[in-house]
Design an enzyme around this catalytic site. Sequence first.
Site, PDB file in Angstrom:
ATOM      1  N   TYR A  74      29.118  37.388  23.528  1.00 19.96           N
ATOM      2  CA  TYR A  74      28.406  38.904  24.019  1.00 19.96           C
ATOM      3  C   TYR A  74      27.241  39.271  22.914  1.00 19.96           C
ATOM      4  O   TYR A  74      26.454  39.894  23.352  1.00 19.96           O
ATOM      5  CB  TYR A  74      29.655  39.755  23.797  1.00 19.96           C
ATOM      6  CG  TYR A  74      29.427  41.286  24.304  1.00 19.96           C
ATOM      7  CD1 TYR A  74      29.444  41.454  25.618  1.00 19.96           C
ATOM      8  CD2 TYR A  74      29.215  42.328  23.200  1.00 19.96           C
ATOM      9  CE1 TYR A  74      29.106  42.908  25.954  1.00 19.96           C
ATOM     10  CE2 TYR A  74      28.997  43.406  23.522  1.00 19.96           C
ATOM     11  CZ  TYR A  74      28.899  43.917  25.150  1.00 19.96           C
ATOM     12  OH  TYR A  74      28.936  45.189  25.464  1.00 19.96           O
ATOM     13  N   GLY A 130      26.084  48.011  37.389  1.00 17.33           N
ATOM     14  CA  GLY A 130      27.218  48.181  36.879  1.00 17.33           C
ATOM     15  C   GLY A 130      28.089  49.518  37.093  1.00 17.33           C
ATOM     16  O   GLY A 130      28.806  49.879  36.209  1.00 17.33           O
TER      17      GLY A 130
END
Length: 262
Positions: free
Chosen positions: A166, A26
């Site tokens: 999340y 990422g």
Amino acid sequence: MFLVNTGLPSSIHLLDLSGRVALVTGASGGLGAHFAHVLDQAGATVAIAGRNRTKLGHTASGLSNRTLSVELDVQSDPSITVAVGSVVNALGPINILVNNAGITHSARFTGIEKEIWSEIMETNLHGMYRLSQLVSRHMLENQKPGCIVNIASILGMQPGFGQAAYSVSKAGVIQLTKSMAMELGTKGIRVNALCPGYFKTDMNREYLDSDAGVEYIEKTPAGRTGLLHELNIPLLMLVSDAGSFLNGAVIPVDGGHLVQSL
């Protein structure tokens, strides 16, 4: 005042990562790009991974010439295998893995679409499991100590409205971290979780800059969002000899957000 020479390594020396190979996922932007810079400045040879080759190039432009960029989609087993192989072939055995790849989507629980739920779990949790498994096997085969840092979130420790998917994914990351630490610690691989609070990145900038976001942050103990450099030492501690006795730790860096009064 005189300092006594104890013969022990200095704190600065303990944070030195020279000679170590680190893989950061990422790393196309946000926290991942920042983490890559921190490890690079500490002397590590850094492989940055992400799905967007152009954005990876922007990250790499600010790093030393030791850097390697690799395309990686953590939702794809073949992509993971190819990326890890490329890093090992080009740079040597991986000593440090920073699992930072992640996505989010705001929606109240009753409005979460199945496809969104699945994508969040697949990226934030399942992808981390698959990559960590491959890298830890690689570390064991090379019989060298290693460090894995899983980037979780304070939302994995306490839920927030509109962040059910999340929060669940990051809670899973925390439990995965503890399980990995328990099983791998005896084999010389330390696994810890870093749980950032609210740091302004492209992922959350729109909300944090809105009136609602500003009002929310002002009510937290620190009254502000975190500054990226405030994650530097926590990260370095976990991946370096300075944290050699840390395994299975879950460390929030949130300005006290989790401890505000009910």
